[in-house]
Write a protein that holds these residues in place. Structure first.
Motif, mmCIF file in Angstrom:
data_model
loop_
_atom_site.group_PDB
_atom_site.id
_atom_site.type_symbol
_atom_site.label_atom_id
_atom_site.label_comp_id
_atom_site.label_asym_id
_atom_site.label_seq_id
_atom_site.Cartn_x
_atom_site.Cartn_y
_atom_site.Cartn_z
ATOM 1 N N ILE A 179 16.746 -35.104 1.739
ATOM 2 C CA ILE A 179 16.770 -36.409 1.083
ATOM 3 C C ILE A 179 17.021 -36.211 -0.405
ATOM 4 O O ILE A 179 16.414 -35.340 -1.044
ATOM 5 C CB ILE A 179 15.431 -37.151 1.291
ATOM 6 N N GLY A 180 17.913 -36.995 -0.973
ATOM 7 C CA GLY A 180 18.165 -36.975 -2.405
ATOM 8 C C GLY A 180 18.488 -38.355 -2.906
ATOM 9 O O GLY A 180 18.965 -39.206 -2.147
ATOM 10 N N GLY A 181 18.214 -38.610 -4.185
ATOM 11 C CA GLY A 181 18.491 -39.936 -4.706
ATOM 12 C C GLY A 181 18.015 -40.124 -6.121
ATOM 13 O O GLY A 181 17.759 -39.155 -6.861
ATOM 14 N N GLN A 182 17.889 -41.387 -6.503
ATOM 15 C CA GLN A 182 17.478 -41.751 -7.852
ATOM 16 C C GLN A 182 16.697 -43.055 -7.789
ATOM 17 O O GLN A 182 16.966 -43.916 -6.954
ATOM 18 C CB GLN A 182 18.714 -41.910 -8.749
ATOM 19 N N LEU B 134 5.203 -36.061 16.182
ATOM 20 C CA LEU B 134 4.777 -35.732 14.822
ATOM 21 C C LEU B 134 5.979 -35.902 13.909
ATOM 22 O O LEU B 134 7.039 -35.318 14.154
ATOM 23 C CB LEU B 134 4.261 -34.288 14.750
ATOM 24 N N SER B 135 5.822 -36.695 12.857
ATOM 25 C CA SER B 135 6.891 -36.888 11.884
ATOM 26 C C SER B 135 6.308 -36.778 10.487
ATOM 27 O O SER B 135 5.141 -37.123 10.250
ATOM 28 C CB SER B 135 7.570 -38.245 12.061
ATOM 29 N N ALA B 136 7.128 -36.299 9.535
ATOM 30 C CA ALA B 136 6.660 -36.132 8.162
ATOM 31 C C ALA B 136 7.845 -36.168 7.217
ATOM 32 O O ALA B 136 8.923 -35.654 7.526
ATOM 33 C CB ALA B 136 5.890 -34.814 7.997
ATOM 34 N N THR B 137 7.655 -36.794 6.067
ATOM 35 C CA THR B 137 8.622 -36.759 4.977
ATOM 36 C C THR B 137 7.872 -36.514 3.679
ATOM 37 O O THR B 137 6.730 -36.966 3.518
ATOM 38 C CB THR B 137 9.409 -38.078 4.858
ATOM 39 N N GLN B 138 8.519 -35.807 2.771
ATOM 40 C CA GLN B 138 7.959 -35.572 1.445
ATOM 41 C C GLN B 138 9.059 -35.762 0.418
ATOM 42 O O GLN B 138 10.177 -35.275 0.588
ATOM 43 C CB GLN B 138 7.348 -34.176 1.318
ATOM 44 N N ASN B 139 8.725 -36.499 -0.671
ATOM 45 C CA ASN B 139 9.679 -36.797 -1.720
ATOM 46 C C ASN B 139 9.064 -36.502 -3.072
ATOM 47 O O ASN B 139 7.876 -36.799 -3.297
ATOM 48 C CB ASN B 139 10.092 -38.269 -1.681
ATOM 49 N N ARG B 140 9.865 -35.957 -3.963
ATOM 50 C CA ARG B 140 9.448 -35.813 -5.352
ATOM 51 C C ARG B 140 9.779 -37.114 -6.062
ATOM 52 O O ARG B 140 10.946 -37.465 -6.210
ATOM 53 C CB ARG B 140 10.178 -34.634 -6.007
ATOM 54 N N ARG B 141 8.720 -37.838 -6.489
ATOM 55 C CA ARG B 141 8.880 -39.170 -7.066
ATOM 56 C C ARG B 141 8.453 -39.181 -8.527
ATOM 57 O O ARG B 141 8.015 -38.163 -9.080
ATOM 58 C CB ARG B 141 8.021 -40.163 -6.285
ATOM 59 N N PHE B 142 8.548 -40.342 -9.165
ATOM 60 C CA PHE B 142 8.170 -40.463 -10.573
ATOM 61 C C PHE B 142 6.685 -40.197 -10.790
ATOM 62 O O PHE B 142 6.265 -39.812 -11.882
ATOM 63 C CB PHE B 142 8.542 -41.852 -11.105
ATOM 64 N N PHE B 143 5.855 -40.387 -9.754
ATOM 65 C CA PHE B 143 4.415 -40.162 -9.874
ATOM 66 C C PHE B 143 4.003 -38.786 -9.373
ATOM 67 O O PHE B 143 2.816 -38.456 -9.353
ATOM 68 C CB PHE B 143 3.638 -41.237 -9.114
#
Length: 531
Positions: A269-272, A302-311
């Motif tokens: 996953i990538g974005g802005q 079992l499902s999982a997502t992790q994102n690097r966010r502003f927080f």
């Protein structure tokens, strides 16, 4: 059957209560607008004639409850005993046609106090969701409406029933309308575009009202390499509070998903994203993450997502496993939230969902409506609430960073039923702290933990006995703010007098310590009839 007024009154959340709190229709020079509410109600009501009449079931109900409590106002200094009579007419509508469906439950309760007549008042409870297929297989419209009771403070008193007078509660209504389109082009590419307008307001001037609008779009498709698929996402959310700062957030993202085998899928996953959650101005941040889905069999996922966010790190983890007569589910998430989960909630509840999965799996040929009816009968017969919420949350005046964990277990036996629900929720207000913007070190954190265990036993073909044990804690990270803990034990005997008439007798004991300290004992009785 009126949930929360008869057999469920000891366990389910109380119906909303209207108190003598000055409303604030005009705040900060802005009058609160409610276009979504009127459109939502119009769509919900208008859905009825759009479907075949023979598919609709309309059930009027009437319930009378009696509560003898030794602490009406839930405090330690003014322990007032009273006999409270609740009279609750209601109606439920459930139906589905060729292009429209509606599920609605409404109850109006008049509370009459034998001694404290100045507290007499009425309460409303509404759960409604309507859908309409406006253009065949392309344009759809969803509408929801809810009226519920919400808490103003995490550290105030928690009501054991709707008969108590609690200044920490306020009646809150939420309505939404959501048109969307979906379709396909170029054979292997799908598109989806949704708008959702929501208006939320309460009877208390201590909590601001909220108007929000959201656009969500998605385009996804396959590639020349079969196992690889792609998706483009975009969203814009505006949150306009009647008091304080307004907020706006925009996100764009690209997801690449690769199916390793039928059991495993992995994603990049990538974005802005751009928002003004922690600043007076828009700030832009890049986002990146990964995810996976594992389904080793039809009963486990079992499902999982992790994102690097502003927080910092945001994530969403979900696990479920079903056995022949039981089910366990777990969810953990860290994301931005605007209001507690109870505001605008139109689902059936965690206990309902668990027993639905168990019964549907045991009866693969049964129609969904028949499964839902059987689940409702099981819950009512065993004295179990459809909603197993054990952490109530509280109304917010700005976005919050919420870290949430939920664990639930349900066991359905021939005569015994057990449900266990555990929740931990941490809230961190987003915004300016002491005039300094800090994306990662947020202040004024509040941690809430709750657990509820309910055992139901079928005594005879007509009567049941249930026992519920609950505990909720609220913990502050600020100095000089005491924690609070509320524990309760509830015993309920219920019986079916006739196919449409039920009665119950119950007793409860509640002990609260900390910021709001009190003890309460009560005896209850109820009689309900559906027509």
């Amino acid at each position: 059957m009126l949930e929360g007024t008869t057999g469920h009154a000891l366990f389910a959340g109380p119906l909303s209560r209207r108190y003598a709190v000055d409303p604030a229709p005009v705040r900060d020079g802005r009058r609160y607008q409610a276009p979504a509410s009127w459109l939502g109600v119009a769509l919900i009501c208008g859905a009825i004639p759009a479907a075949h009449a023979e598919n609709w079931r309309i059930t009027p109900t009437l319930a009378v409850t009696e509560t003898l409590t030794n602490n009406l106002y839930l405090n330690s200094t003014n322990r007032t005993s009273d006999l409270v009579t609740g009279i609750t007419p209601g109606i439920s509508i459930d139906g589905k046609g060729g292009r429209a469906s509606l599920r609605l439950s409404y109850a109006f309760t008049e509370q009459i106090y034998a001694r404290e007549s100045s507290s007499n008042g009425h309460q409303n409870a509404l759960t409604a969701i309507g859908t309409l297929e406006a253009i065949d297989d392309w344009l759809y419209i969803d509408a929801t409406g809810s009226i519920s009771q919400q808490y103003l403070s995490a550290f105030g008193a928690i009501s054991p029933s709707n008969a108590n007078v609690n200044r920490n509660q306020t009646e809150t209504s939420s309505y939404s309308i959501s048109p969307y389109i979906k379709g396909r082009f170029l054979t292997s590419t799908e598109y989806f575009l949704r708008y959702k307008g929501t208006t939320t307001s309460s009877q208390s001037g201590l909590a601001p009202d909220l108007n929000s609008s959201e656009w969500v779009g998605r385009v996804n498709g396959l590639t020349g390499w079969g196992p690889l698929s792609w998706a483009l996402d975009a969203s814009n959310v505006r949150s306009d509070y009647s008091r304080g700062q307004d907020y706006e957030a925009t996100r764009y993202g690209l997801t690449l998903t690769y199916r390793i085998n039928p059991q495993w899928r992995v994603s990049l996953i990538g974005g802005q994203e751009s928002n003004n959650y922690v600043s007076l101005h828009q700030e832009t941040h890049n986002t990146s993450g990964y995810g996976f889905v594992w389904t080793p069999g039809p009963r486990t996922e079992l499902s999982a997502t992790q994102n690097r966010r502003f927080f910092g790190d945001g994530y969403d983890v979900s696990f479920s496993h079903r056995m022949p007569l039981s089910m366990v589910t777990y969810r953990a998430s860290r994301n931005v939230s605007f209001q507690p989960a109870g505001v605008g909630y139109t689902g059936q509840g965690s206990n309902f969902d668990a027993f639905y999965a168990i019964i549907a799996a045991s009866n693969p040929g049964m129609a969904p409506d028949a499964v839902r009816e059987q689940v409702t009968q099981v819950l009512q017969a065993r004295g179990l609430p459809a909603d197993g919420t054990v952490v109530n949350g509280y109304l917010n005046d700005r976005p919050n960073l919420q870290t949430l964990q939920q664990l639930s277990f349900a066991l359905l036996g021939a005569r015994n039923t057990v449900t266990l629900n555990m929740t931990e929720s941490e809230q961190q207000p987003l915004g300016l702290a002491n005039g300094v913007t800090n994306d990662y070190s947020l202040s004024n954190r509040t941690l809430q933990r709750g657990v509820g265990l309910i055992w139901g036993h079928q005594l005879t073909g007509l009567s049941t006995l249930s026992l519920s044990l609950t505990q909720q804690r609220s913990i502050s990270y600020l100095e000089n703010v005491p924690d609070s803990k509320t524990q309760g034990a509830y015993l309920l005997w219920s019986t079916r007098i006739s196919p449409k008439t039920q009665a119950n007798i119950g007793a409860r004991r509640v002990i609260a310590d900390g910021a709001s300290s009190y003890t309460e004992s009560a005896l209850t009785g109820a009689l309900s009839h559906s027509f």
